[in-house]
Design a protein around this motif. Structure first.
Motif, PDB file in Angstrom:
ATOM      1  N   PRO A  72     -13.425   2.203   5.646  1.00 58.87           N
ATOM      2  CA  PRO A  72     -11.992   1.989   5.432  1.00 58.87           C
ATOM      3  C   PRO A  72     -11.699   2.003   3.927  1.00 58.87           C
ATOM      4  O   PRO A  72     -12.590   1.683   3.138  1.00 58.87           O
ATOM      5  CB  PRO A  72     -11.742   0.598   6.020  1.00 58.87           C
ATOM      6  N   PHE A  73     -10.486   2.409   3.570  1.00 58.75           N
ATOM      7  CA  PHE A  73     -10.125   2.390   2.146  1.00 58.75           C
ATOM      8  C   PHE A  73     -10.053   0.944   1.678  1.00 58.75           C
ATOM      9  O   PHE A  73      -9.246   0.170   2.195  1.00 58.75           O
ATOM     10  CB  PHE A  73      -8.782   3.081   1.922  1.00 58.75           C
ATOM     11  N   PRO A  74     -10.873   0.570   0.696  1.00 62.53           N
ATOM     12  CA  PRO A  74     -10.941  -0.844   0.315  1.00 62.53           C
ATOM     13  C   PRO A  74      -9.673  -1.350  -0.358  1.00 62.53           C
ATOM     14  O   PRO A  74      -9.400  -2.541  -0.345  1.00 62.53           O
ATOM     15  CB  PRO A  74     -12.120  -0.890  -0.663  1.00 62.53           C
ATOM     16  N   THR A  75      -8.896  -0.447  -0.945  1.00 64.75           N
ATOM     17  CA  THR A  75      -7.706  -0.908  -1.658  1.00 64.75           C
ATOM     18  C   THR A  75      -6.490  -0.971  -0.743  1.00 64.75           C
ATOM     19  O   THR A  75      -5.406  -1.287  -1.195  1.00 64.75           O
ATOM     20  CB  THR A  75      -7.401   0.028  -2.835  1.00 64.75           C
ATOM     21  N   MET A  76      -6.685  -0.640   0.526  1.00 61.28           N
ATOM     22  CA  MET A  76      -5.540  -0.655   1.445  1.00 61.28           C
ATOM     23  C   MET A  76      -5.696  -1.780   2.465  1.00 61.28           C
ATOM     24  O   MET A  76      -6.805  -2.179   2.802  1.00 61.28           O
ATOM     25  CB  MET A  76      -5.461   0.662   2.216  1.00 61.28           C
ATOM     26  N   SER A  77      -4.553  -2.227   2.985  1.00 61.11           N
ATOM     27  CA  SER A  77      -4.584  -3.214   4.056  1.00 61.11           C
ATOM     28  C   SER A  77      -5.032  -2.536   5.344  1.00 61.11           C
ATOM     29  O   SER A  77      -5.123  -1.306   5.421  1.00 61.11           O
ATOM     30  CB  SER A  77      -3.196  -3.815   4.239  1.00 61.11           C
TER      31      SER A  77
ATOM     32  N   GLY B 237      -3.528   8.598   7.146  1.00 62.56           N
ATOM     33  CA  GLY B 237      -3.453  10.019   7.454  1.00 62.56           C
ATOM     34  C   GLY B 237      -2.020  10.476   7.708  1.00 62.56           C
ATOM     35  O   GLY B 237      -1.618  11.555   7.281  1.00 62.56           O
TER      36      GLY B 237
ATOM     37  N   ASP C  69      -1.784  -7.008   7.153  1.00 60.81           N
ATOM     38  CA  ASP C  69      -1.595  -6.818   5.718  1.00 60.81           C
ATOM     39  C   ASP C  69      -2.799  -7.292   4.898  1.00 60.81           C
ATOM     40  O   ASP C  69      -2.765  -7.296   3.682  1.00 60.81           O
ATOM     41  CB  ASP C  69      -0.326  -7.539   5.247  1.00 60.81           C
ATOM     42  N   LYS C  70      -3.868  -7.706   5.597  1.00 62.94           N
ATOM     43  CA  LYS C  70      -5.083  -8.132   4.889  1.00 62.94           C
ATOM     44  C   LYS C  70      -5.995  -6.919   4.659  1.00 62.94           C
ATOM     45  O   LYS C  70      -5.893  -5.927   5.369  1.00 62.94           O
ATOM     46  CB  LYS C  70      -5.825  -9.187   5.723  1.00 62.94           C
ATOM     47  N   PRO C  71      -6.914  -7.024   3.659  1.00 61.26           N
ATOM     48  CA  PRO C  71      -7.777  -5.881   3.391  1.00 61.26           C
ATOM     49  C   PRO C  71      -8.731  -5.586   4.549  1.00 61.26           C
ATOM     50  O   PRO C  71      -9.217  -6.502   5.220  1.00 61.26           O
ATOM     51  CB  PRO C  71      -8.558  -6.294   2.143  1.00 61.26           C
TER      52      PRO C  71
ATOM     53  N   SER D  78     -15.501  -7.282  10.313  1.00 59.43           N
ATOM     54  CA  SER D  78     -16.932  -7.074  10.525  1.00 59.43           C
ATOM     55  C   SER D  78     -17.209  -5.581  10.585  1.00 59.43           C
ATOM     56  O   SER D  78     -16.287  -4.764  10.716  1.00 59.43           O
ATOM     57  CB  SER D  78     -17.360  -7.729  11.835  1.00 59.43           C
TER      58      SER D  78
ATOM     59  N   GLN E  54     -14.643  -2.691  11.459  1.00 58.63           N
ATOM     60  CA  GLN E  54     -14.320  -1.661  10.470  1.00 58.63           C
ATOM     61  C   GLN E  54     -14.476  -0.270  11.067  1.00 58.63           C
ATOM     62  O   GLN E  54     -13.676   0.625  10.813  1.00 58.63           O
ATOM     63  CB  GLN E  54     -15.226  -1.790   9.245  1.00 58.63           C
TER      64      GLN E  54
ATOM     65  N   ARG F 271      -7.870   5.025  12.509  1.00 54.81           N
ATOM     66  CA  ARG F 271      -7.322   5.861  11.443  1.00 54.81           C
ATOM     67  C   ARG F 271      -7.436   7.341  11.809  1.00 54.81           C
ATOM     68  O   ARG F 271      -6.533   8.130  11.549  1.00 54.81           O
ATOM     69  CB  ARG F 271      -8.091   5.570  10.145  1.00 54.81           C
TER      70      ARG F 271
END
Lengths: 258, 343
Positions: free
Chosen positions: A96-101, A109, A143-145, A150, A154, A161
């Motif tokens: 997952p993109f770490p900087t996104m929620s 996408g 809205d959390k990262p 787990s 993920q 996604r």
């Protein structure tokens, strides 16, 4: 949407190195197809040619045809970016993109495709997360990262996604190899559900997994290190694991090598 | 490394991510339960803590020194220290204020950053994402090398190479944007304005920002880029969704180091900008002269003949010290605010 893949005489190269030699196969829509074989046999490479992800590596190229419902993915003027929008992919390690929620990850996408309507994004977000059997676990923390989930969650987030953009095909490159047995089971159940809508192709090192989830199984092998990989046999999973046509398949499945 | 680039190996997700679901608090240095009782451990722990404490103590002492030395001058000041632009330190009582110095320092640094940061990020992105590997590797080495060259070398190059050709640029800016107070036309010649020194400062800090940004971008995990690529992202979209967000704390840290250099740059500013006449009216224009904290102090270093007078310059230095602190704190806040999203 679910489409048939027809691979005809495909050779895959990295620079001058022939990684997969002369592979042909038909992958049926609304089914799970598993690729098995020893490390280095080119099964992952072959999988990546189905959405042109191998081109990310410098020198990666193919000869031959990959038809997606009769459209050649490698035809002249075909944009690899457009191919990847219809053939989704899930990777070995959840990414997952770490900087996104969590929520933003799911619709990443769609955003790339230019969808801006908040209502549409929200609907798709819920629909995809439900599709990936993750909604109930994350609905209160959209809205959390994504990194706080787990490993198994993920990976399901990554599947959400991938399916959010409604692809025709879903490729999975050893999607459970970094997961514990419970999470693996959750992903396998999910594959069974998703195959009613998508063409699913999975690479796995775990033969029991192939036996559990796949309708058809393809066995890749290589003669020796440094030699190209090739498709040895492709058959209904049941036949592959009980009475394969090729001796090499039987040797591999019964554990005599690999 | 992590304090400079804002990222470290620990920030990238590992295969055992579900082991530390608790988040960052589970990863403090001493919580790993490893033995710290052996002699080697004790010596190293002592050295490391000593160095850490020494740095904190030094910064505190420097601050204290500046305050103590500045107090006599500040209490004997007839002008408003923060708002006045006077600088008469040979009178008694003194009349000095830092308004002009503060403005010129901040203006030169900000304009320099506005020019240098986008340029640096683009160069770093080119080297890490676009350049073929035969170019990327020597390019990276070259940038690292350039970053190590004292910035005054670039300053000199800029002054003598760009300086003579700068008048037309300034003429265009003042005639097109002259209605803005920042671009108001003045009599100062192009080679000695605040704007020109900003350009030179930008050139001077470009290599260090580029080198650090490149380092961070190069560490973007392939998995993140693959994730974007597999969703059908174009090259630029991969950069936007995977590379830039990952590198953001690093870009900020790199920019702060560049800003630090720009704020403190002395010689280049002294060489270029013409000081204003003592009673010149206030101007917001970037096309006039002026002095920064650093150049003011350096310009007058020969005249520090009595403690009170020197104190006035030290007070100016104290403001520069505090300014640097504020800027760095702001940068840290920006980075920390999104910390949960960079694990």
């Amino acid at each position: 949407m679910s489409k048939r893949i027809d691979v005809q005489n495909l050779n895959v190269f990295y620079g001058d190195f022939l990684a997969v030699k002369d592979a042909s196969m038909v992958i049926e829509p609304r089914s799970v197809t598993a690729f098995i074989g020893p490390s280095g046999c080119g099964k992952s490479t072959f999988l990546r040619t189905l959405n042109r992800m191998h081109e990310v590596i410098p020198g990666g190229r193919v000869e031959g045809k990959v038809l997606l419902d009769n459209e050649d993915l490698y035809g002249p003027g075909v944009d690899p970016v457009a191919v990847r929008r219809t053939v989704g992919m899930v990777f070995q390690r959840p990414n997952p993109f770490p900087t996104m929620s969590i929520g933003d990850n799911v619709v990443a996408g769609l955003r790339l495709n230019g969808v801006k309507d908040k209502k549409v994004l929200k609907e798709k977000m819920e629909q995809s997360l439900r599709g990936a059997n993750l909604w109930d676990e994350v609905k209160d923390r959209l809205d959390k990262p994504g990194a706080g989930l787990s490993g198994g969650q993920q990976q399901r987030l990554c599947i959400a996604r991938a399916i959010a953009v409604s692809p025709d095909v879903l490729l999975m490159d050893e999607p459970c190899s970094a997961l514990d047995p419970i999470s693996t089971l959750a992903i396998e159940d999910l594959m069974n559900e998703l195959k009613s809508e998508y063409t699913i192709v999975i690479v796995t090192h775990n033969m029991q997994q192939a036996a559990r989830v796949a309708d058809r199984t393809a066995f890749f092998n290589l003669e020796a290190t440094g030699k190209p990989g090739m498709l040895v046999e492709m058959n209904d999973t049941q036949k592959m694991f009980s009475n394969p046509d090729q001796r090499a398949t039987e040797d591999y499945i019964s554990g005599r090598f690999g | 490394m992590s304090s400079i680039t804002g990222v470290s190996a620990a920030d990238t997700p590992g295969p055992d991510d579900d082991l530390h679901e608790g988040g960052p608090e589970g990863r403090t240095p001493s919580s790993d339960g490893a033995s710290t009782g052996r002699l080697g451990d004790k010596i190293f722990a002592g050295l490391a803590s000593g160095a850490g404490i020494l740095v904190v103590a030094l910064v505190t002492l420097v601050g204290a020194f500046l305050v103590i030395q500045a107090i006599p001058a500040l209490t004997n000041n007839d002008s408003n220290f923060l708002l006045s632009q006077d600088w008469n330190v040979d009178t008694n009582p003194l009349q000095f204020g830092i308004a002009r110095l503060l403005w010129v320092t901040v203006a030169t640094s900000l304009v320099a950053m506005a020019i240098a940061v986008p340029f640096s990020v683009c160069i770093a992105l080119f080297l890490t994402q676009y350049a073929p590997s035969w170019l990327a590797k020597p390019g990276a080495a070259l940038i690292d090398l350039l970053a190590a060259v004292p910035s005054i070398v670039y300053g000199l190059w800029g002054v003598f190479t760009i300086g003579p050709h700068f008048q037309p640029v300034q003429n265009v800016l003042t005639s097109v944007l002259g209605w803005l107070p920042f671009f108001e036309k003045t009599q100062t010649s192009a080679g000695s304005t605040i704007f020109f020194v900003s350009v030179i400062l930008a050139i001077m800090i470009l290599p260090i920002i580029t080198a650090l940004s490149r380092e961070v971008f190069a560490q973007t995990p392939q998995a993140h880029k693959d994730a974007a690529t597999a969703l059908g992202a174009t090259k630029w979209e991969v950069i936007r969704t995977a590379v830039l967000p990952f590198g953001k704390p690093g870009i900020i840290s790199a920019s702060m180091l560049g800003l630090g250099r720009a704020l403190g740059e002395t010689v280049a500013v002294m060489m270029i900008v013409s000081a204003l006449a003592p009673n010149a009216p206030w101007s917001w224009s970037l096309f006039t002269g002026g002095e920064t904290f650093a150049s003011k102090i350096a310009n007058n270093a020969g005249e520090f003949d009595n403690p009170t007078k020197t104190g006035a310059y030290i007070a100016a230095g104290l403001v520069l010290f505090i300014l640097t602190f504020i800027v760095n704190s702001l940068a840290r806040i920006v980075i920390e605010r999104r910390k949960a999203f960079s694990e």
